[in-house]
Write a protein that holds these residues in place. Structure first.
Motif, PDB file in Angstrom:
ATOM      1  N   TYR A 127      35.217  48.669  39.149  1.00 23.89           N
ATOM      2  CA  TYR A 127      34.340  48.029  38.168  1.00 23.89           C
ATOM      3  C   TYR A 127      34.740  46.563  37.964  1.00 23.89           C
ATOM      4  CZ  TYR A 127      31.899  47.587  33.630  1.00 23.89           C
ATOM      5  OH  TYR A 127      31.087  47.199  32.586  1.00 23.89           O
ATOM      6  N   GLN A 128      36.033  46.322  37.879  1.00 24.57           N
ATOM      7  CA  GLN A 128      36.515  44.951  37.691  1.00 24.57           C
ATOM      8  C   GLN A 128      36.165  44.074  38.886  1.00 24.57           C
ATOM      9  OE1 GLN A 128      39.235  43.173  39.292  1.00 24.57           O
ATOM     10  NE2 GLN A 128      38.874  41.400  37.949  1.00 24.57           N
ATOM     11  N   LYS A 129      36.327  44.596  40.084  1.00 23.32           N
ATOM     12  CA  LYS A 129      36.040  43.808  41.289  1.00 23.32           C
ATOM     13  C   LYS A 129      34.545  43.526  41.426  1.00 23.32           C
ATOM     14  CE  LYS A 129      40.091  43.257  43.293  1.00 23.32           C
ATOM     15  NZ  LYS A 129      40.662  41.907  43.550  1.00 23.32           N
ATOM     16  N   VAL A 130      33.722  44.506  41.080  1.00 18.68           N
ATOM     17  CA  VAL A 130      32.283  44.318  41.179  1.00 18.68           C
ATOM     18  C   VAL A 130      31.817  43.234  40.209  1.00 18.68           C
ATOM     19  CG1 VAL A 130      30.031  45.415  40.797  1.00 18.68           C
ATOM     20  CG2 VAL A 130      31.807  46.615  42.090  1.00 18.68           C
ATOM     21  N   TRP A 131      32.280  43.310  38.975  1.00 14.75           N
ATOM     22  CA  TRP A 131      31.857  42.299  38.001  1.00 14.75           C
ATOM     23  C   TRP A 131      32.443  40.920  38.316  1.00 14.75           C
ATOM     24  CZ3 TRP A 131      27.812  41.474  35.607  1.00 14.75           C
ATOM     25  CH2 TRP A 131      27.076  42.501  35.031  1.00 14.75           C
ATOM     26  N   GLN A 132      33.606  40.890  38.909  1.00 20.43           N
ATOM     27  CA  GLN A 132      34.182  39.610  39.322  1.00 20.43           C
ATOM     28  C   GLN A 132      33.273  38.914  40.330  1.00 20.43           C
ATOM     29  OE1 GLN A 132      37.826  39.634  41.822  1.00 20.43           O
ATOM     30  NE2 GLN A 132      38.717  38.411  40.177  1.00 20.43           N
ATOM     31  N   ILE A 182      21.986  36.235  30.934  1.00 24.97           N
ATOM     32  CA  ILE A 182      22.834  37.123  30.146  1.00 24.97           C
ATOM     33  C   ILE A 182      23.272  38.279  31.039  1.00 24.97           C
ATOM     34  CG2 ILE A 182      22.865  38.758  28.209  1.00 24.97           C
ATOM     35  CD1 ILE A 182      20.814  36.848  26.853  1.00 24.97           C
ATOM     36  N   LEU A 183      24.547  38.591  31.012  1.00 27.71           N
ATOM     37  CA  LEU A 183      25.076  39.706  31.791  1.00 27.71           C
ATOM     38  C   LEU A 183      25.291  40.902  30.872  1.00 27.71           C
ATOM     39  CD1 LEU A 183      27.689  37.788  34.002  1.00 27.71           C
ATOM     40  CD2 LEU A 183      25.271  38.272  34.485  1.00 27.71           C
ATOM     41  N   GLU A 184      24.896  42.079  31.358  1.00 29.38           N
ATOM     42  CA  GLU A 184      25.009  43.326  30.596  1.00 29.38           C
ATOM     43  C   GLU A 184      25.933  44.282  31.351  1.00 29.38           C
ATOM     44  OE1 GLU A 184      22.038  46.704  28.629  1.00 29.38           O
ATOM     45  OE2 GLU A 184      21.385  45.600  30.414  1.00 29.38           O
ATOM     46  N   SER A 185      26.914  44.826  30.663  1.00 29.37           N
ATOM     47  CA  SER A 185      28.002  45.535  31.331  1.00 29.37           C
ATOM     48  C   SER A 185      27.566  46.779  32.095  1.00 29.37           C
ATOM     49  CB  SER A 185      29.080  45.923  30.313  1.00 29.37           C
ATOM     50  OG  SER A 185      28.560  46.795  29.319  1.00 29.37           O
ATOM     51  N   MET A 186      26.653  47.568  31.534  1.00 30.67           N
ATOM     52  CA  MET A 186      26.272  48.843  32.149  1.00 30.67           C
ATOM     53  C   MET A 186      25.048  49.377  31.427  1.00 30.67           C
ATOM     54  SD  MET A 186      29.517  50.997  30.691  1.00 30.67           S
ATOM     55  CE  MET A 186      30.175  50.559  29.088  1.00 30.67           C
ATOM     56  N   ASN A 187      24.600  50.564  31.813  1.00 32.96           N
ATOM     57  CA  ASN A 187      23.375  51.127  31.254  1.00 32.96           C
ATOM     58  C   ASN A 187      23.524  52.620  31.000  1.00 32.96           C
ATOM     59  OD1 ASN A 187      20.280  50.978  30.821  1.00 32.96           O
ATOM     60  ND2 ASN A 187      20.502  52.624  32.310  1.00 32.96           N
ATOM     61  N   GLU A 188      23.336  53.030  29.751  1.00 37.44           N
ATOM     62  CA  GLU A 188      23.246  54.451  29.399  1.00 37.44           C
ATOM     63  C   GLU A 188      24.371  55.304  29.983  1.00 37.44           C
ATOM     64  OE1 GLU A 188      19.306  55.658  30.517  1.00 37.44           O
ATOM     65  OE2 GLU A 188      18.344  54.335  29.067  1.00 37.44           O
ATOM     66  N   ILE A 228      34.382  54.258  28.118  1.00 39.37           N
ATOM     67  CA  ILE A 228      33.246  53.337  27.968  1.00 39.37           C
ATOM     68  C   ILE A 228      33.707  52.055  27.279  1.00 39.37           C
ATOM     69  CG2 ILE A 228      31.069  52.993  26.731  1.00 39.37           C
ATOM     70  CD1 ILE A 228      30.470  55.977  27.280  1.00 39.37           C
ATOM     71  N   ASN A 229      34.494  52.191  26.220  1.00 36.47           N
ATOM     72  CA  ASN A 229      35.041  51.012  25.545  1.00 36.47           C
ATOM     73  C   ASN A 229      35.907  50.191  26.498  1.00 36.47           C
ATOM     74  OD1 ASN A 229      33.860  51.608  23.015  1.00 36.47           O
ATOM     75  ND2 ASN A 229      35.584  52.901  22.433  1.00 36.47           N
ATOM     76  N   ALA A 230      36.665  50.877  27.324  1.00 38.49           N
ATOM     77  CA  ALA A 230      37.524  50.178  28.286  1.00 38.49           C
ATOM     78  C   ALA A 230      36.686  49.434  29.320  1.00 38.49           C
ATOM     79  CB  ALA A 230      38.464  51.169  28.976  1.00 38.49           C
ATOM     80  N   TYR A 231      35.593  50.052  29.789  1.00 38.77           N
ATOM     81  CA  TYR A 231      34.710  49.360  30.734  1.00 38.77           C
ATOM     82  C   TYR A 231      34.168  48.077  30.105  1.00 38.77           C
ATOM     83  CZ  TYR A 231      34.397  54.066  32.904  1.00 38.77           C
ATOM     84  OH  TYR A 231      34.661  55.295  33.461  1.00 38.77           O
ATOM     85  N   ASN A 232      33.720  48.174  28.855  1.00 35.36           N
ATOM     86  CA  ASN A 232      33.191  46.981  28.184  1.00 35.36           C
ATOM     87  C   ASN A 232      34.244  45.886  28.068  1.00 35.36           C
ATOM     88  OD1 ASN A 232      30.477  47.688  27.707  1.00 35.36           O
ATOM     89  ND2 ASN A 232      30.987  48.814  25.837  1.00 35.36           N
ATOM     90  N   ILE A 267      36.923  45.446  30.067  1.00 37.45           N
ATOM     91  CA  ILE A 267      37.139  44.916  31.421  1.00 37.45           C
ATOM     92  C   ILE A 267      36.023  43.944  31.781  1.00 37.45           C
ATOM     93  CG2 ILE A 267      37.147  45.529  33.880  1.00 37.45           C
ATOM     94  CD1 ILE A 267      38.494  48.209  32.993  1.00 37.45           C
ATOM     95  N   PHE A 268      34.789  44.311  31.468  1.00 34.83           N
ATOM     96  CA  PHE A 268      33.624  43.463  31.738  1.00 34.83           C
ATOM     97  C   PHE A 268      33.761  42.104  31.052  1.00 34.83           C
ATOM     98  CE2 PHE A 268      29.582  42.239  29.595  1.00 34.83           C
ATOM     99  CZ  PHE A 268      28.884  41.751  30.696  1.00 34.83           C
TER     100      PHE A 268
END
Length: 400
Positions: A161-166, A180-186, A203-207, A209-210
């Protein structure tokens, strides 16, 4: 939402939102920051928006392809028609799936990322605000989905996830605040009950990292508005005491006043689901103007909508965090009730009007499908408007 035309994914989202409270800003801050210097300004700039649904998040056997779910290739002419119809912003759901290479680099297929950028440019170069996300990679129902909050190997998922958003953030680092970038969906565990742990913590951790990854990618990302959801973009599970944590923003530009936010909260609104998304002819009417009580849901009317928006306002807007209703809408059931489009338009009006009342931005969900169970407002082959009544009520509700 992840949906094929004629097959709407039954997600029991509650949604609505709010945001507007003007947070004092420094009017002399850097040019990259000056356009959207407060929560109120960014919500006003976004206005009422439109989703390019079932295109760049569509996939075949795990390979994203914009024509995989029977929509045509996206064109500049389509986006021009959307803008001409009055929409100020566009949300572009994007899936990556098998276009992501193996670790440890997880390199995104360059042709796919180029195409994503090209579609973004269709709207961005016309002066519109654009939202892009990682969309279908978190659905258990999608082949090769990997952003799964209750999977066992979270270390690998978070590294990927970190590499993709990077890579995404680096590609768009020179775009101004209209992107505007949005971290993920549903993202959730797939069960329509109360949130579970450790899934919500992930989920909080993904946000987090994003936010950290995008900020550290540099360029205009350091001051960009970033959009994050809670559990399944559900209002109750985001605003209530179920575990949602707003990410910290320690790497943002020092030119942004400390009293000002650059994080937005995403929710979706499809309530009541039996009217908005359920694929049958049982419930075809909505709201105070409904004429047949047997065709109207027993819940989810105007009072509920307003209570949901107020909940988001009280939880986030008063803290200066903008809220975006990133998806809302209702499917076409005119094959069961010829008056259905009247109530679909009423629903759209009330969502946008309530959002405006509470300072929220809204983005209508359009999956490109017209006719039975479709959400479409446009024919994407001819670019003709198919639901002018709904568009008119969106415009009226938004106060255009």
């Amino acid at each position: 939402m992840a949906s094929r035309p004629g097959k709407i994914k039954a997600i029991l989202l509650t949604a609505a939102l709010a945001v507007a409270v003007a947070v004092p800003g420094n009017m002399n801050e850097a040019s990259a920051d000056s356009k959207a210097s407060s929560a109120a300004q960014i919500v006003a700039d976004l206005g009422a928006g439109w989703n390019l649904g079932n295109s760049l998040e569509a996939n075949s056997n795990g390979y994203p392809s914009e024509t995989a779910w029977n929509n045509p290739t996206v064109t500049q002419a389509l986006i021009d028609k959307v803008k001409a119809s009055g929409f100020k912003s566009i949300r572009i759901p994007v899936s990556y799936l098998r276009h992501i290479g193996p670790g440890p680099n997880y390199t995104i297929n360059s042709a796919w990322l180029n195409r994503v950028q090209q579609v973004v440019d269709y709207a961005y170069n016309r002066g519109m605000h654009v939202m892009i996300n990682i969309h279908g990679d978190g659905y258990k129902s999608i082949p090769y989905a990997w952003l799964i909050c209750d999977a066992s190997d979270q270390t690998t998922i978070k590294a990927k996830y970190q590499k993709v958003w990077q890579q995404i953030a680096s590609r768009f680092q020179n775009y101004d605040q209209r992107l505007i970038l949005e971290s993920m969906n549903e993202v959730f565990d797939g069960q329509y009950g109360n949130p579970t742990q450790p899934c919500y913590s992930n989920i909080n951790a993904y946000n987090q990292i994003f936010v950290d990854t995008v900020r550290r990618a540099g360029g205009k990302n350091t001051s960009r508005w970033l959009l994050v959801p809670g559990w399944n973009t559900n209002i109750d599970y985001t605003a209530g005491n179920y575990g949602f944590v707003i990410p910290t923003d320690q790497y943002r530009s020092p030119t942004i006043p400390s009293s000002e936010r650059r994080i937005m909260i995403s929710v979706h609104y499809y309530s009541p689901w039996d009217f908005a998304g359920e694929e049958n002819g049982n419930i075809t009417q909505w709201g105070r103007a409904a004429t047949d009580p047997s065709r109207k849901s027993t819940w989810g009317q105007e009072d509920y909508l307003n209570s949901q928006l107020k909940m988001m306002y009280d939880k986030f807007v008063v803290q200066g965090y903008p809220v975006v209703v990133g998806e809302y809408g209702s499917i076409d059931k005119t094959s069961f009730d010829s008056s259905n489009n009247t109530y679909r338009a009423d629903f759209a009006y009330e969502v946008t009007a309530a959002a405006k009342r509470y300072g929220a931005a809204t983005v209508y969900w359009d999956n490109g499908a017209n006719g039975q169970y479709g959400f479409g407002l446009f024919n994407r082959s001819s670019n003709a408007v198919t639901q002018q009544g709904i568009i008119n009520d969106i415009r009226n509700g938004a106060g255009w």
